[in-house]
Design an enzyme around this catalytic site. Structure first.
Site, mmCIF file in Angstrom:
data_model
loop_
_atom_site.group_PDB
_atom_site.id
_atom_site.type_symbol
_atom_site.label_atom_id
_atom_site.label_comp_id
_atom_site.label_asym_id
_atom_site.label_seq_id
_atom_site.Cartn_x
_atom_site.Cartn_y
_atom_site.Cartn_z
ATOM 1 N N GLY A 13 -4.764 1.827 -0.596
ATOM 2 C CA GLY A 13 -3.720 2.341 0.682
ATOM 3 C C GLY A 13 -2.805 1.294 1.042
ATOM 4 O O GLY A 13 -1.779 1.543 1.449
ATOM 5 N N ASP A 71 -3.722 -9.898 6.171
ATOM 6 C CA ASP A 71 -4.806 -10.156 6.754
ATOM 7 C C ASP A 71 -4.683 -9.619 8.236
ATOM 8 O O ASP A 71 -3.359 -10.105 8.743
ATOM 9 C CB ASP A 71 -5.235 -11.791 6.953
#
Ligand code: IMP
Length: 203
Positions: A13, A71
């Protein structure tokens, strides 16, 4: 021939999102697996940038292609900005988000309006073939809802209410979310960095 970017993730994704944002440039974006790099990486940094750099550097040791990693996390102000960099590990990596979301709602009991403020944060790191490094960061501000709403997205999306839209990020379409999300914005900043690198190195 297209230049390669390896995105240090197993998440297709995320790779799709970056492919979409970079589609007007001449790059092929690959997951680590597609690039034939299968290594385990320990994310033990204290900041989003540190974690993104740890991932990108680990993969860059195995390739001369451009490597990117991200992140991200959710910061709830009333919880001292936790779960933050530990968002995936909050209450245990394997605990369902139904349970994690219910716990955050419970911890905010009695809080109203701005007392429920929160944000998603995303940092992206790139290591270029000359081993220079750059990071970008972006956020989206919102409020923790009183119940889960919406079926799209993942993780904490059903409880992340964005007042401008009157919806949670789980009620936005993927395209709408990309336009405004922490990850979409950080990726567009990274696209600018990529274009700067190209113009300095590909004369
Ligand atoms: P990582 O960046 O893949 O390490 O994941 C960080 C964690 O933050 C995810 O597992 C989710 O729990 C949370 N998170 C980050 N971005 C989002 C988002 O867009 N929606 C919902 N949860 C998110």
């Amino acid at each position: 021939m297209k230049n390669k970017i390896i995105f240090a993730t197993g998440n297709k994704g995320k790779v799709k999102e970056i492919q979409e944002i970079l589609k007007d440039l001449n790059y092929e974006v690959l997951t680590m697996k597609e690039a034939g790099i299968e290594i385990a990486i320990e994310e033990n940094g204290k900041t989003y940038e540190e974690n993104a750099l740890i991932k990108a550097r680990s993969v860059a040791q195995h390739t001369d292609a451009i490597v990117m990693a991200d992140d991200s996390g959710l910061e709830v102000d009333a919880m001292d900005k936790s779960p933050g960099v530990l968002s995936a590990r909050f209450m245990g990596e394997d605990t369902s988000y139904r349970i994690k979301n219910a716990e955050i709602i419970r911890r905010l009991e009695g809080k109203e309006g701005d007392e429920r403020s929160a944000r998603f944060v995303c940092a992206i790191a790139a290591v270029f073939p000359d081993k220079s490094e750059v990071t970008t960061r972006a956020t989206i501000e919102g409020l923790i809802g009183y119940e889960e709403q919406g079926e799209n997205g993942f993780g904490y999306d059903p409880i992340f209410y964005v007042p401008e839209f009157g919806k949670t990020t789980a009620q936005l379409s993927p395209e709408e979310k990309n336009q405004v999300s922490h990850r979409g914005k950080a990726l567009r900043l990274m696209k600018e960095e990529l274009m700067k690198y190209e113009s300095n190195h590909c004369k």
